[in-house]
Design a protein around this motif. Sequence first.
Motif, PDB file in Angstrom:
ATOM      1  N   UNK A  32     -21.747  -2.245  17.138  1.00 58.06           N
ATOM      2  CA  UNK A  32     -22.571  -3.331  16.623  1.00 58.06           C
ATOM      3  C   UNK A  32     -21.991  -3.821  15.306  1.00 58.06           C
ATOM      4  N   UNK A  33     -21.882  -5.136  15.165  1.00 62.90           N
ATOM      5  CA  UNK A  33     -21.342  -5.739  13.952  1.00 62.90           C
ATOM      6  C   UNK A  33     -22.325  -6.784  13.457  1.00 62.90           C
ATOM      7  N   UNK A  44     -25.010 -18.285  11.500  1.00 65.48           N
ATOM      8  CA  UNK A  44     -24.152 -19.414  11.848  1.00 65.48           C
ATOM      9  C   UNK A  44     -22.936 -18.996  12.664  1.00 65.48           C
ATOM     10  N   UNK A  45     -22.698 -17.717  12.852  1.00 63.49           N
ATOM     11  CA  UNK A  45     -21.576 -17.281  13.673  1.00 63.49           C
ATOM     12  C   UNK A  45     -21.884 -17.516  15.147  1.00 63.49           C
ATOM     13  N   UNK A  46     -20.902 -18.059  15.869  1.00 63.65           N
ATOM     14  CA  UNK A  46     -21.104 -18.321  17.281  1.00 63.65           C
ATOM     15  C   UNK A  46     -21.327 -17.025  18.053  1.00 63.65           C
ATOM     16  N   UNK A  47     -22.295 -17.031  18.946  1.00 62.91           N
ATOM     17  CA  UNK A  47     -22.670 -15.898  19.796  1.00 62.91           C
ATOM     18  C   UNK A  47     -23.350 -14.765  19.041  1.00 62.91           C
ATOM     19  N   UNK A  48     -23.663 -14.957  17.766  1.00 66.90           N
ATOM     20  CA  UNK A  48     -24.427 -13.936  17.042  1.00 66.90           C
ATOM     21  C   UNK A  48     -25.886 -14.013  17.461  1.00 66.90           C
ATOM     22  N   UNK A  49     -26.420 -12.902  17.937  1.00 66.15           N
ATOM     23  CA  UNK A  49     -27.807 -12.859  18.408  1.00 66.15           C
ATOM     24  C   UNK A  49     -28.448 -11.552  17.951  1.00 66.15           C
ATOM     25  N   UNK A  50     -29.731 -11.429  18.249  1.00 66.58           N
ATOM     26  CA  UNK A  50     -30.443 -10.190  17.926  1.00 66.58           C
ATOM     27  C   UNK A  50     -29.897  -9.047  18.773  1.00 66.58           C
ATOM     28  N   UNK A  51     -29.781  -7.859  18.179  1.00 66.99           N
ATOM     29  CA  UNK A  51     -29.254  -6.695  18.880  1.00 66.99           C
ATOM     30  C   UNK A  51     -30.387  -5.735  19.228  1.00 66.99           C
ATOM     31  N   UNK A  52     -30.036  -4.739  20.033  1.00 64.54           N
ATOM     32  CA  UNK A  52     -31.047  -3.769  20.457  1.00 64.54           C
ATOM     33  C   UNK A  52     -31.500  -2.877  19.318  1.00 64.54           C
ATOM     34  N   UNK A  53     -30.804  -2.883  18.187  1.00 60.84           N
ATOM     35  CA  UNK A  53     -31.218  -2.112  17.022  1.00 60.84           C
ATOM     36  C   UNK A  53     -31.975  -2.961  16.014  1.00 60.84           C
ATOM     37  N   UNK A  54     -32.443  -4.108  16.453  1.00 59.28           N
ATOM     38  CA  UNK A  54     -33.226  -5.026  15.621  1.00 59.28           C
ATOM     39  C   UNK A  54     -32.407  -5.559  14.444  1.00 59.28           C
ATOM     40  N   UNK A  55     -31.116  -5.660  14.655  1.00 57.54           N
ATOM     41  CA  UNK A  55     -30.248  -6.319  13.681  1.00 57.54           C
ATOM     42  C   UNK A  55     -29.782  -7.639  14.291  1.00 57.54           C
ATOM     43  N   UNK A  57      -3.931  13.898  15.589  1.00 59.42           N
ATOM     44  CA  UNK A  57      -3.621  12.533  15.209  1.00 59.42           C
ATOM     45  C   UNK A  57      -4.846  11.656  15.201  1.00 59.42           C
ATOM     46  N   UNK A  58      -4.624  10.367  15.159  1.00 63.57           N
ATOM     47  CA  UNK A  58      -5.738   9.411  15.135  1.00 63.57           C
ATOM     48  C   UNK A  58      -5.942   8.864  16.544  1.00 63.57           C
ATOM     49  N   UNK A  59      -5.922   7.575  16.710  1.00 59.02           N
ATOM     50  CA  UNK A  59      -6.091   6.965  18.012  1.00 59.02           C
ATOM     51  C   UNK A  59      -5.608   5.532  17.969  1.00 59.02           C
ATOM     52  N   UNK A  60      -5.189   5.017  19.122  1.00 61.73           N
ATOM     53  CA  UNK A  60      -4.675   3.655  19.190  1.00 61.73           C
ATOM     54  C   UNK A  60      -5.673   2.744  19.878  1.00 61.73           C
ATOM     55  N   UNK A  61      -5.944   1.565  19.330  1.00 61.73           N
ATOM     56  CA  UNK A  61      -6.829   0.628  20.010  1.00 61.73           C
ATOM     57  C   UNK A  61      -6.099  -0.036  21.167  1.00 61.73           C
ATOM     58  N   UNK A  62      -6.727  -0.090  22.318  1.00 61.05           N
ATOM     59  CA  UNK A  62      -6.107  -0.723  23.486  1.00 61.05           C
ATOM     60  C   UNK A  62      -6.984  -1.824  24.077  1.00 61.05           C
ATOM     61  N   UNK A  63      -8.169  -2.026  23.548  1.00 57.95           N
ATOM     62  CA  UNK A  63      -9.017  -3.118  24.024  1.00 57.95           C
ATOM     63  C   UNK A  63     -10.136  -3.354  23.027  1.00 57.95           C
ATOM     64  N   UNK A  64     -10.515  -4.624  22.885  1.00 61.81           N
ATOM     65  CA  UNK A  64     -11.662  -4.997  22.053  1.00 61.81           C
ATOM     66  C   UNK A  64     -12.253  -6.266  22.650  1.00 61.81           C
ATOM     67  N   UNK A  65     -13.435  -6.138  23.185  1.00 54.34           N
ATOM     68  CA  UNK A  65     -14.103  -7.242  23.869  1.00 54.34           C
ATOM     69  C   UNK A  65     -15.243  -7.756  23.011  1.00 54.34           C
ATOM     70  N   UNK A  66     -15.180  -9.023  22.626  1.00 56.15           N
ATOM     71  CA  UNK A  66     -16.223  -9.633  21.813  1.00 56.15           C
ATOM     72  C   UNK A  66     -17.378 -10.065  22.705  1.00 56.15           C
ATOM     73  N   UNK A  67     -18.588  -9.609  22.359  1.00 55.00           N
ATOM     74  CA  UNK A  67     -19.776  -9.936  23.161  1.00 55.00           C
ATOM     75  C   UNK A  67     -20.914 -10.343  22.239  1.00 55.00           C
ATOM     76  N   UNK A  68     -21.867 -11.131  22.750  1.00 52.09           N
ATOM     77  CA  UNK A  68     -23.049 -11.462  21.941  1.00 52.09           C
ATOM     78  C   UNK A  68     -23.834 -10.206  21.586  1.00 52.09           C
ATOM     79  N   UNK A  69     -24.654 -10.312  20.553  1.00 53.91           N
ATOM     80  CA  UNK A  69     -25.415  -9.161  20.103  1.00 53.91           C
ATOM     81  C   UNK A  69     -26.406  -8.639  21.120  1.00 53.91           C
ATOM     82  N   UNK A  70     -26.868  -9.500  22.030  1.00 53.81           N
ATOM     83  CA  UNK A  70     -27.849  -9.070  23.022  1.00 53.81           C
ATOM     84  C   UNK A  70     -27.208  -8.590  24.312  1.00 53.81           C
TER      85      UNK A  70
END
Length: 458
Positions: A150-151, A156-167, A183-196
């Motif tokens: 959750x971010x 005013x940000x496009x696709x920003x909506x209410x989330x399940x944590x009431x944010x 070690x750490x970890x490598x990112x291999x995917x990041x999918x942007x989705x609306x808050x809801x």
Amino acid sequence: MKKSIGSYPRVRVRDDGGGVVSQAGGVLLVETVRKTGLDTAISAALAPWRKPRAVHDPGKVLLDLALAVALGGDCLSDIGVLRAEPGLFGLVASDPTVSRLVETLAGAGPRALTTIRRARAEVRERVWGLAGADAPDATGQVVVDIDGVLVLAHCEKQDATATWKRTFGHHRLVAFVDHGPAGSGEPVAALLRPGNAGSNTAADHITTTQLALAQLPKHYRRGRRTLIRTDSAGGTHEFLNWLTARGRWLSYSVGMTITDTVHHAVLQVPTTAWTPAVEPDGQVRDGAWVAEPAGDVLTGWPAGMRLIVRKERPHPGAQLRFTDADGMCLTCFATNTIGTAIADLELRHRQRARAEDRIRTARATGLRNLPLHHAASNQLWLEIIQLALDLLAWMPMLALTGTARRWEPKKLRLRLFSAAARLVTTGRQRILRLDRHWPWTDTITSAFTRLQALPNPG
């Protein structure tokens, strides 16, 4: 009586210095870019977007943004940190040029994202080859962890909506290749989705897994050597059917919701069937047991699926649920791995918690906020963050040893990247002279030597 001057020495500040380089430890990231061939790969991928007679290469601009984020930046204008040190980072584009490129690539849509991702996948395969025994596939298996993030965002940000944590904000799905405890970890995917967006939306989990698999070497994109781990959000019929479809045959370790059927099956497990859970060092985990319920509890699920349940004494302050029994906290997960003790399978699934560490460090590397307005621009920002996280994972894997390889980005910035140095030109060479009193100078110089010893990309 002696006059006190305070706890810290008093100094004078002047602005007439020269030859001093800030963020000198960033040379480790620059050398990582050079030795892995990431600069040439990204430049070639973004060549179609370079205008005739343009001064700045789009690939260089994008990598400069990634370097700025890796050094601690969280917006486009933080590229100014690199612009202030041309002796270390070369020619850096102005803020308007950077903004125009981001708008152009975002406007190109999936085409630009696909080319960037393809270049990252090619370089990743080379990096794993260079890492050898330190690569995440050294054991012959690759583990991919998928989780939601959750971010918070302004309205005013496009696709920003209410989330399940009431944010209010966005609900992204991310995937990381696990490097294990060393070690750490490598990112291999990041999918942007609306808050809801739903936590257990199977279509989004499938899309994220497809993006993650495309980042792996080809021989890991199908077959049991690739393990997909998720929490209970991935425990859906559609997602598990997709993972085990003919021709894909992926391994999985997926959290499951304890339904009434599962709860009833757990109550029927005899006391003698419970096996003590174990810790990573092989010792028995105090107050925790695992078992595999029998019966028709898995009717309708994919063939070969196993359900493993863990019961554990609750930690102080923990609240029990109505599905818990006999004062024990119950959790369960599904897997299709055979030939391994259930205590080891439960330990493997429990280690999925390392994904939370990856997300925490990603938040400290640009993932805490989405600085742009349009969703397409913010999706490109996610790609920039992934490039930064790639560098922060590849550099320690290739150059650091011991406990330093496990340092998180915050510690890398504080101890290594923030080091100051003097840039000296002698003849045709430029030498970066680090201060010998800095406690981690030896770490920086040793890491740089290891990077230089790597073969140049073909």
